[in-house]
Design an enzyme around this catalytic site. Sequence first.
Site, PDB file in Angstrom:
ATOM      1  CB  CYS A   1      -2.195   1.437   4.465  1.00  0.00           C
ATOM      2  SG  CYS A   1      -2.681  -0.265   4.853  1.00  0.00           S
ATOM      3  CG  ASP A   2      -7.076  -0.395   5.918  1.00  0.00           C
ATOM      4  OD1 ASP A   2      -6.846  -0.189   4.714  1.00  0.00           O
ATOM      5  OD2 ASP A   2      -7.597  -1.434   6.337  1.00  0.00           O
ATOM      6  CE  LYS A   3      -7.249   0.456  11.025  1.00  0.00           C
ATOM      7  NZ  LYS A   3      -6.993  -0.403   9.870  1.00  0.00           N
TER       8      LYS A   3
ATOM      9  CD  GLU B   1      -9.003  -4.351   9.897  1.00  0.00           C
ATOM     10  OE1 GLU B   1      -9.098  -3.171   9.542  1.00  0.00           O
ATOM     11  OE2 GLU B   1      -8.462  -5.244   9.212  1.00  0.00           O
TER      12      GLU B   1
ATOM     13  CG  ASP C   1      -4.671  -2.910   9.022  1.00  0.00           C
ATOM     14  OD1 ASP C   1      -3.760  -2.615   9.819  1.00  0.00           O
ATOM     15  OD2 ASP C   1      -5.678  -2.213   8.855  1.00  0.00           O
TER      16      ASP C   1
ATOM     17  CB  CYS D   1      -6.866  -3.809  -0.081  1.00  0.00           C
ATOM     18  SG  CYS D   1      -5.604  -4.465   1.040  1.00  0.00           S
TER      19      CYS D   1
ATOM     20  CB  CYS E   1      -0.910   0.020   1.224  1.00  0.00           C
ATOM     21  SG  CYS E   1      -1.841  -1.503   1.515  1.00  0.00           S
TER      22      CYS E   1
ATOM     23  CB  SER F   1     -10.887  -6.317   7.194  1.00  0.00           C
ATOM     24  OG  SER F   1     -10.578  -6.019   5.855  1.00  0.00           O
TER      25      SER F   1
END
Length: 559
Positions: free
Chosen positions: A128-130, A448, A87, A197, A55, A474
Amino acid sequence: MTKITDSMRKYSSKVVDGIETAPARSMLRAVGFTDDDFNKPQIGIASTWANVTPCNMHINKLAEEAEKGANAAGGKALIFNTITVSDGIANGTEGMKYSLVSREVIADSIETVVGCEGFDGVVAVGGCDKNMPGCMIGLARLNRPAIFVYGGTIKPGAGHTDIISVFEAVGQYAKGELDLIEMKQIEETAIPGPGSCGGMYTANTMASAIEALGMSLPGSSAQDATSTDKESDCFRAGQQVLELLAHDIKPRDIMTRKAFENAIRVVIALAGSTNGVLHLLAMAHAVGVDLTLEDFTEIGKTTPVLADLRPSGKYMMSELVAIGGIQPLMKRLLDAGLLHGDALTVTGKTLAENLANVGDYPADQDIIRPFSNPIKKDSHLVILHGNLSPTGSVAKITGKEGLRFEGSARVYHGEEAALAGILNGDVIAGDVIVIRYEGPKGGPGMREMLSPTSAIIGKGLGKDVALITDGRFSGGSHGFVVGHITPEAFEGGPIALVENGDKITIDAETRKISVDISDVVLAQRRNSWKQPAPLYTRGVLAKYAKLVSSASEGAVTDK
């Protein structure tokens, strides 16, 4: 080009003007400043580059493009790094407890560097996610002219696969539908290179939400990670932050109540991740906007799900990019009266002005449905209350899973035990899997539950069981799942009191989640319940557990 004035150097002037600041100038000369540079606004480029995840593996180059853009517009840019975690690598392990914690570390580090160095403006590049909400929380706290840039989505793997294909292959192998060679082929080819992702998972959800919020340039959320469009997006962001400086436009001018309502609408229309609820609550807290779980319910009543995107749908983000991204969707929502067109954005224009010349999708596409044929007529993000979750929980129900589930509790303390129970056949049709002590304080870190939900789908139980947890999910999770149950088990919430065999009902239409036992019995169980000892007593996880608020308040650490 922006006209550079002394007034634009609101913060950096404090470290470069006057005889007493000679040491600061000397330090800056060592990193490449010339005499002329001391008269320019200093722009911090917050890079989340790291080789720990695809990512973010390319973001160093994107940060350099933002640096070039800021310099070309008359500023002096300096790149600094913050952390990121993966993650996808950590999921299902003890390491995943650090994931949500990293959001706070990233926000703290950006606030710390920008505040200390005295940058006049900031461009943050996340992938990325966070690190996306982490960047946004940091920018919101600082309230200096700023833009967020998304690192871009990954391309599909062989056979239209992605990271979730690998997680679900584990369940398919356990069921006997795949052999080891087939599983290895998926594992080897699902992640072809840089980018976040590939479905409407948390990264693409948050990128879309931030663009709808007005804090990214139009189109930023829907670009391939390795494209020339993404490089141009970064360069233009570097330029535009100088315009924001010139007009004194700051994050709190953009991140208003109306902007957050726009973001929620777009997340729902895209069938976005439940993590969007958690992160938008946290971002709103950072700018002092009063946003609650109830707002998601009210906005969700009139917002349809229109995007047929993974995980519950069939298309990937790269395919949405190819037909125009989210701008045409936002134009449709605006024309339907579902967005606030007068909300200000980082372009210096309103949302309506940005969308004025946006064309519609190609006539033959079926990724984004028309309002007359939605995937779901109202939100898939269903906020549930009841005697199992008095202060709220978040379900992700597109309707494909059904709208109601009744079953018998099968209780597990922690994710690992639940995953083992699913894979070894202990979990059967009609069960409601209860995974507890995974909340922000109890985990700590609110892991998650991607491994258990993927195993459920892989074993073919997606329509036969439900899963509830005080942890989270997730963006790749799907099925009949309810997370963020509050109060969490570690604080003595009702989820801590559920026993094997208790009858649990989840109803998305009435928005209730309940366990079929009396208040008297619940009180008796509560009287005999004892809070477990903390799993961590030192270090970042211990500090997080002591500071973090409820998931229903965004799991923030400065409330």
